[in-house]
Design a protein around this motif. Structure first.
Motif, PDB file in Angstrom:
ATOM      1  N   LEU A 190       0.820  -1.212   0.000  1.00  0.00           N
ATOM      2  CA  LEU A 190       0.000   0.000   0.000  1.00  0.00           C
ATOM      3  C   LEU A 190       0.854   1.261   0.000  1.00  0.00           C
ATOM      4  CD1 LEU A 190      -2.805  -1.147   2.471  1.00  0.00           C
ATOM      5  CD2 LEU A 190      -2.991  -0.868  -0.010  1.00  0.00           C
ATOM      6  N   LEU A 191       2.104   1.149   0.470  1.00  0.00           N
ATOM      7  CA  LEU A 191       3.010   2.302   0.460  1.00  0.00           C
ATOM      8  C   LEU A 191       3.883   2.358  -0.789  1.00  0.00           C
ATOM      9  CD1 LEU A 191       4.149   2.410   4.211  1.00  0.00           C
ATOM     10  CD2 LEU A 191       2.511   3.914   3.050  1.00  0.00           C
ATOM     11  N   GLY A 192       3.718   1.378  -1.686  1.00  0.00           N
ATOM     12  CA  GLY A 192       4.468   1.405  -2.935  1.00  0.00           C
ATOM     13  C   GLY A 192       5.861   0.830  -2.847  1.00  0.00           C
ATOM     14  N   VAL A 193       6.161   0.042  -1.817  1.00  0.00           N
ATOM     15  CA  VAL A 193       7.481  -0.591  -1.689  1.00  0.00           C
ATOM     16  C   VAL A 193       7.621  -1.669  -2.754  1.00  0.00           C
ATOM     17  CG1 VAL A 193       8.976  -1.944  -0.167  1.00  0.00           C
ATOM     18  CG2 VAL A 193       7.537  -0.124   0.785  1.00  0.00           C
ATOM     19  N   PRO A 194       8.725  -1.727  -3.500  1.00  0.00           N
ATOM     20  CA  PRO A 194       8.894  -2.755  -4.538  1.00  0.00           C
ATOM     21  C   PRO A 194       8.861  -4.163  -3.955  1.00  0.00           C
ATOM     22  CG  PRO A 194      10.520  -1.002  -4.784  1.00  0.00           C
ATOM     23  CD  PRO A 194       9.850  -0.774  -3.467  1.00  0.00           C
ATOM     24  N   ALA A 195       8.373  -5.103  -4.751  1.00  0.00           N
ATOM     25  CA  ALA A 195       8.270  -6.487  -4.304  1.00  0.00           C
ATOM     26  C   ALA A 195       9.627  -7.052  -3.914  1.00  0.00           C
ATOM     27  CB  ALA A 195       7.630  -7.339  -5.396  1.00  0.00           C
ATOM     28  N   ALA A 213      -4.062 -10.648  -6.054  1.00  0.00           N
ATOM     29  CA  ALA A 213      -4.168 -10.359  -4.622  1.00  0.00           C
ATOM     30  C   ALA A 213      -3.840  -8.918  -4.282  1.00  0.00           C
ATOM     31  CB  ALA A 213      -3.245 -11.289  -3.833  1.00  0.00           C
ATOM     32  N   PHE A 214      -3.171  -8.239  -5.195  1.00  0.00           N
ATOM     33  CA  PHE A 214      -2.750  -6.861  -4.952  1.00  0.00           C
ATOM     34  C   PHE A 214      -3.173  -5.983  -6.126  1.00  0.00           C
ATOM     35  CE2 PHE A 214       0.245  -9.656  -2.793  1.00  0.00           C
ATOM     36  CZ  PHE A 214       0.378  -9.088  -1.531  1.00  0.00           C
ATOM     37  N   GLN A 215      -3.966  -4.982  -5.851  1.00  0.00           N
ATOM     38  CA  GLN A 215      -4.337  -3.967  -6.829  1.00  0.00           C
ATOM     39  C   GLN A 215      -4.184  -2.612  -6.147  1.00  0.00           C
ATOM     40  OE1 GLN A 215      -5.569  -3.993 -10.177  1.00  0.00           O
ATOM     41  NE2 GLN A 215      -4.847  -6.108 -10.261  1.00  0.00           N
ATOM     42  N   PRO A 216      -3.885  -1.557  -6.903  1.00  0.00           N
ATOM     43  CA  PRO A 216      -3.655  -0.249  -6.273  1.00  0.00           C
ATOM     44  C   PRO A 216      -4.749   0.113  -5.265  1.00  0.00           C
ATOM     45  CG  PRO A 216      -3.150  -0.132  -8.600  1.00  0.00           C
ATOM     46  CD  PRO A 216      -3.730  -1.488  -8.364  1.00  0.00           C
ATOM     47  N   GLY A 217      -4.336   0.244  -4.005  1.00  0.00           N
ATOM     48  CA  GLY A 217      -5.258   0.618  -2.946  1.00  0.00           C
ATOM     49  C   GLY A 217      -5.979  -0.545  -2.301  1.00  0.00           C
ATOM     50  N   TYR A 218      -5.728  -1.786  -2.746  1.00  0.00           N
ATOM     51  CA  TYR A 218      -6.469  -2.947  -2.243  1.00  0.00           C
ATOM     52  C   TYR A 218      -5.522  -4.138  -2.060  1.00  0.00           C
ATOM     53  CZ  TYR A 218     -10.481  -0.260  -3.913  1.00  0.00           C
ATOM     54  OH  TYR A 218     -11.406   0.727  -4.136  1.00  0.00           O
ATOM     55  N   VAL A 219      -5.689  -4.855  -0.941  1.00  0.00           N
ATOM     56  CA  VAL A 219      -4.915  -6.067  -0.672  1.00  0.00           C
ATOM     57  C   VAL A 219      -5.865  -7.147  -0.162  1.00  0.00           C
ATOM     58  CG1 VAL A 219      -3.085  -7.118   0.700  1.00  0.00           C
ATOM     59  CG2 VAL A 219      -2.804  -4.785  -0.160  1.00  0.00           C
ATOM     60  N   ASP A 220      -5.749  -8.337  -0.725  1.00  0.00           N
ATOM     61  CA  ASP A 220      -6.613  -9.471  -0.395  1.00  0.00           C
ATOM     62  C   ASP A 220      -5.991 -10.283   0.738  1.00  0.00           C
ATOM     63  OD1 ASP A 220      -8.190 -11.729  -0.344  1.00  0.00           O
ATOM     64  OD2 ASP A 220      -7.723 -12.372  -2.388  1.00  0.00           O
ATOM     65  N   LEU A 221      -6.739 -10.457   1.839  1.00  0.00           N
ATOM     66  CA  LEU A 221      -6.280 -11.232   2.991  1.00  0.00           C
ATOM     67  C   LEU A 221      -7.009 -12.569   3.128  1.00  0.00           C
ATOM     68  CD1 LEU A 221      -5.982  -8.436   5.720  1.00  0.00           C
ATOM     69  CD2 LEU A 221      -4.203  -9.337   4.218  1.00  0.00           C
ATOM     70  N   LYS A 264      -4.443   2.770  12.197  1.00  0.00           N
ATOM     71  CA  LYS A 264      -3.685   3.409  13.271  1.00  0.00           C
ATOM     72  C   LYS A 264      -2.393   4.028  12.751  1.00  0.00           C
ATOM     73  CE  LYS A 264      -1.478   2.430  17.714  1.00  0.00           C
ATOM     74  NZ  LYS A 264      -1.202   1.380  18.749  1.00  0.00           N
ATOM     75  N   ASN A 265      -1.761   3.360  11.785  1.00  0.00           N
ATOM     76  CA  ASN A 265      -0.498   3.846  11.237  1.00  0.00           C
ATOM     77  C   ASN A 265      -0.685   4.803  10.065  1.00  0.00           C
ATOM     78  OD1 ASN A 265       0.878   2.318  13.125  1.00  0.00           O
ATOM     79  ND2 ASN A 265       1.126   0.563  11.754  1.00  0.00           N
ATOM     80  N   GLY A 266      -1.938   5.146   9.771  1.00  0.00           N
ATOM     81  CA  GLY A 266      -2.208   6.104   8.708  1.00  0.00           C
ATOM     82  C   GLY A 266      -1.939   5.581   7.315  1.00  0.00           C
ATOM     83  N   ILE A 267      -2.064   4.261   7.109  1.00  0.00           N
ATOM     84  CA  ILE A 267      -1.803   3.660   5.802  1.00  0.00           C
ATOM     85  C   ILE A 267      -3.095   3.675   4.998  1.00  0.00           C
ATOM     86  CG2 ILE A 267      -0.911   1.660   4.574  1.00  0.00           C
ATOM     87  CD1 ILE A 267       1.080   2.973   6.511  1.00  0.00           C
TER      88      ILE A 267
END
Length: 912
Positions: A190-195, A213-221, A264-267
């Motif tokens: 979500l912060l744009g860190v490279p894989a 599982a990963f799309q801009p702004g969304y993560v599948d858990l 909480k971490n503002g992500i």
């Protein structure tokens, strides 16, 4: 235009200028957008313009499925139109096995899929939500270093071996180290860190975030699929959730903890998760507004079942009340999962689709329709109606379908409407309407092939459907375009049903042929049940060879031998295994329900031959037994009595290149009467190879009956054992060595003659990797397109009698059979694989038969072939009748196996 919602568009007229505009991603060519995630609102607007003002209809790609009415003068009224979809989530999934109605290469298939998505206005906004945690490859990355992150299975092992069949890599959701890893990876994306910075990888091994599982702004858990009781972590802090029936609290607790920590971490961003399986019910815990939920429920096909409908509607209401991040969306099932849609059956469901989604629309943001099917055309109208409903939940489906019939079939609309209505009624009544009450509530039952083609789509019903098509064709005699469509549906729609029905009839003949002889146990020679097939009596038993369940190349041999006495059935398995040290084996007690997950063999016995009541034995390579008494209650639905125990004796041994199993089954505990000569039992023998750490495809499943469909429990498609009399010699057949088992000696395989020319003999081989009866088949290969060859094996048939009729059957398989370039004369139509029978009577009609007429060509898997020959009333002097198996005037490879010739009675039955 960027102020418009995604996928929306406007159509406006300014004098004689019409503007069609929507949001578009100009960086991506829509016809190259395989994933369908790029915006192209303007294209959606163009299709709306063509439909609304020009009358075009896009039912499916191609001339037949695209209706373009003649418009000599196109008049467009003043337009000020704004359109946006009611649902932003709207997808279907025909599945990778969905055949188009004509051959397509990979490029054509991709183009067709994209074109259909554009014309049906499939979503361009994908929210990832489908077992996303499994797409992080946690077991591959951390299984060795952190086994404590993974579920502790009932067998005491951690679920880290991804080579085993089924879904693995399940997690221990109470392990703090695992939860920290999941959070850090979620935050990083979500912060744009490279894989590469966090060591992320996909299932293909590439260093990347999996787009599923990963799309801009969304993560599948969402957890790994198959999270049931035997995959649930047995650590006390996890197991208590299962024991207390609070599985949803564990899974959703994990999701909520990560979501709250992100807030909480503002992500920025959202996490998503299925409401599925053991965690489908809404939890008591509150969900923060950065959690999105996709609810997995059956959908339209269960809407006829009041109990299921009530539960599904309740779940939608409860989850919507729980979710603060927006409406839920649905994952619905109108699919061929586990044989729910029998091959050859059109699952027309337009009325149910309308009924279901009209009721659900106010409470959902859309739906994904998992709709795998074997033949795409059977589902085309379902797809069309589904997407119209997703775009506009107020669509009048009855009017939409009536318009379809009129535009597609013109004057033939009425009988074609009757055809579609009849098919939909049959599907909803005889397939969806068949319900079985279970402790978990009512469920729909799956139909078996016999029910489909002998009870539902009978010859009479198929004839009535054909009459409707005949009427439509007659009524469109003056409408060439409409008649072309009617003829298309005769060939490609009704014709596909008829093709599968004919295949069923052929398969039934093959099942009738699948009979093995069990020799009686020699007097005083009972085997010692120690897991070793070294007793002398086993040498007298006819070996049966197992074939891969999926029809693929056989990697190891498995032979089964059987012997009998009135009171005992003896069975021995010899399982070739070049890697015995990797056999997957857990320490299991007797009757462990997961025995089949080990390297194991299985025996299915139906002594009454009613193909309904049977017993099953599973024995692993440690010699531990699980047994069940099973019953088919309806269709393919089976009930198992796991409490039943048989006093079976079983043992297993493991060697350096094989493992073996012996069983002694007391007849009195599984059959009403003692075994006797000429008795017949329905049976099957199976093997699950199951190696730890095996490469993909190594863990094959094997079966004696090649007719099984998907499951070892396919009782209607099993073979039979005939118990031979002690003093009766084996019957001599008309043809010798039809399964090509004897070793090649000189130029002969048994009584088969190979060509005299040694160079031509090199084209022939006995193949142990592909066979249908026994350990071997005959393979003929020709590779040089510059050389014409007529390659065959010959067997002379001295026992054929004048004036008799005979049935010739055999299995055939082909790979890349193509004509030799430049063939001339009769050879232009006479090339490929053939079976040839000849009575040596040159002057008599019917003397020389080649089957099939056009030859076996191209590539196809094993097929059972049959044809009848009639000997002349008198053979010519010196005639030598023969049969030959050919590859002629072609390159490629053909396999033959289980060639038989049997005399027919006057009424066409095989003479025993």
């Amino acid at each position: 235009m960027w102020s418009l919602p995604r996928d929306a568009f406007i159509i406006r007229s300014f004098g004689d200028v019409i503007v069609i505009a929507g949001r578009d991603d100009l960086r991506v060519d829509p016809m190259r957008d395989v994933r369908g995630n790029s915006e192209h609102g303007t294209i959606f607007g163009v299709y709306e313009f063509l439909e609304r003002f020009v009358g075009v209809r896009f039912y499916f790609p191609g001339d037949i499925g695209t209706v373009v009415p003649p418009q000599p003068n196109l008049r467009i009224p003043c337009v000020n139109l704004y359109e946006e979809p009611d649902c932003d989530q709207r997808r279907d999934y025909p599945g990778p096995e969905a055949r188009w109605f004509e051959p397509q290469d990979a490029k054509e298939k991709t183009r067709t899929g994209i074109l259909r998505s554009l014309r049906h206005r499939v979503q361009t906004f994908y929210i990832p939500c489908c077992h996303g945690l499994s797409r992080r490859c946690l077991a591959e990355r951390f299984g060795a270093e952190h086994p404590e992150w993974f579920a502790l299975l009932p067998n005491g092992k951690r679920d880290t071996d991804m080579s085993l069949p089924g879904h693995h890599g399940h997690l221990c959701y109470r392990d703090p180290g695992l939860l920290e890893q999941i959070y850090r990876e979620t935050e990083a994306y979500l912060l744009g860190v490279p894989a590469a910075a966090i060591g992320m990888q996909t299932k293909s091994g590439s260093i990347a975030y999996d787009h599923n599982a990963f799309q801009p702004g969304y993560v599948d858990l969402c957890p790994q699929d198959g999270l049931g009781e035997t995959q649930w972590c047995q650590m006390p802090d996890c197991k208590r959730f299962w024991d207390e029936g609070k599985q949803n609290e564990l899974v959703w607790g994990m999701v909520v903890d990560i979501a709250n920590r992100l807030k909480k971490n503002g992500i920025p961003g959202y996490v998503t998760c299925f409401a599925y399986g053991a965690y489908r019910e809404a939890p008591a815990i509150e969900l923060p507004d950065n959690v999105l939920v996709e609810l997995c429920i059956s959908g339209p096909w269960d809407d006829q079942l009041e109990a299921r409908r009530t539960v599904n509607d309740r779940l939608i209401q409860e989850w919507n009340a729980k979710c603060k991040g927006g409406k839920i969306w649905l994952w619905n099932y109108m699919s061929n999962y586990n044989g729910q849609v029998p091959e050859g059956v059109p699952p027309l469901s337009c009325n149910l689709i309308e009924q279901y989604y009209r009721r659900a629309a106010p409470n959902i943001r859309g739906a994904f329709n998992e709709s795998e099917i074997g033949y795409w055309l059977f589902n085309y109208l379902n797809y069309y109606v589904f997407h119209k409903m997703m775009w506009n939940a107020g669509t009048d489906v009855k009017a939409l379908v009536a318009e379809h019939h009129q535009l597609m079939f013109g004057g033939g609309a009425e009988p074609m409407a009757q055809l579609f209505a009849r098919l939909e009624s049959i599907w909803t009544t005889h397939f969806l309407g068949q319900v079985l009450d279970t402790p978990e509530g009512p469920i729909r039952t799956r139909r078996n092939d016999r029910e489909v083609w002998d009870e539902i789509f009978t010859a009479q019903v198929m004839a009535e459907l054909a009459v409707l098509v005949d009427q439509a064709e007659q009524r469109t005699a003056a409408e060439p375009e409409s008649q072309k469509r009617v003829q298309f549906f005769r060939e490609k729609f009704l014709g596909e049903m008829l093709r599968v029905r004919a295949e069923y009839a052929d398969k039934q003949r093959g099942i009738e042929d699948l009979v093995a002889t069990v020799r009686p146990l020699p007097a005083g020679a009972a085997p010692v049940i120690d897991g070793k097939l070294d007793d002398a009596c086993w040498a007298a038993a006819q070996p049966l060879c197992l074939v891969p369940l999926d029809g693929d190349k056989r990697l190891v041999q498995t032979e089964v031998r059987t012997l009998w006495t009135p009171g005992t059935l003896y069975i021995g398995f010899d399982c070739e295994e070049p890697h015995p040290d990797t056999l997957y084996l857990a320490e299991r007690p007797r009757d462990d329900g997961d025995m089949w997950k080990d390297a194991s063999v299985e025996v299915f016995l139906n002594p009454s031959s009613d193909r309904r009541n049977y017993v099953q034995f599973v024995v692993n390579a440690n010699g531990v037994v699980t047994d069940y008494r099973d019953r088919i209650v309806q269709g393919t639905q089976t009930e198992s009595d796991r409490s039943w125990n048989c006093n079976v004796r079983a043992a297993a041994t493991r060697g350096t290149d094989r493992w073996q199993v012996e069983l002694a089954i007391p007849v009195s505990e599984i059959a009403d009467t003692a075994l006797a000569a000429d008795a017949m039992w329905v049976v099957n023998f199976c093997r699950s190879r199951n190696l730890s750490g095996a490469a993909q495809g190594e863990n094959q499943l094997y079966t004696w009956s090649p007719f099984l469909r998907r499951s070892f429990h396919d009782l209607p498609n099993m073979g039979r054992l005939r118990f031979a009399a002690p003093d009766r010699p084996d019957a001599k057949g008309i043809l010798d060595s039809g399964s090509f088992e004897p070793d090649l000696k000189s130029r002969m395989i048994g009584q088969w003659y190979l060509p005299n020319d040694p160079a031509e003999q090199a084209a022939f081989a006995q193949d142990s990797t592909y066979s249908r009866d026994g350990r071997r088949s005959l393979r003929i290969t020709h590779t040089d397109p510059a050389v014409e060859k007529s390659l065959c094996v010959t067997q002379y048939l001295p026992d054929l009698q004048p004036g008799k009729r005979y049935l010739v059957t055999f299995w055939v398989r082909a790979e890349k059979i193509e004509a030799i370039p430049g063939l001339t004369g009769y050879k232009t139509g006479h090339w490929g694989g053939f079976a040839n029978s000849n009575f040596g009577s040159a002057k008599q009609n019917g003397n020389n038969n080649h089957v099939p007429t056009g030859g076996y060509r191209g590539s196809f898997d094993w097929t059972k072939a049959a044809f009848v020959i009639e000997a002349p009333a008198q053979f010519d002097e010196g005639a030598r009748p023969y049969v030959r198996m050919y590859l002629t005037n072609a390159t490629g490879t053909v396999w033959y196996d289980d060639v038989r010739i049997r005399e027919l009675t006057a009424d066409g039955q095989v003479r025993e």
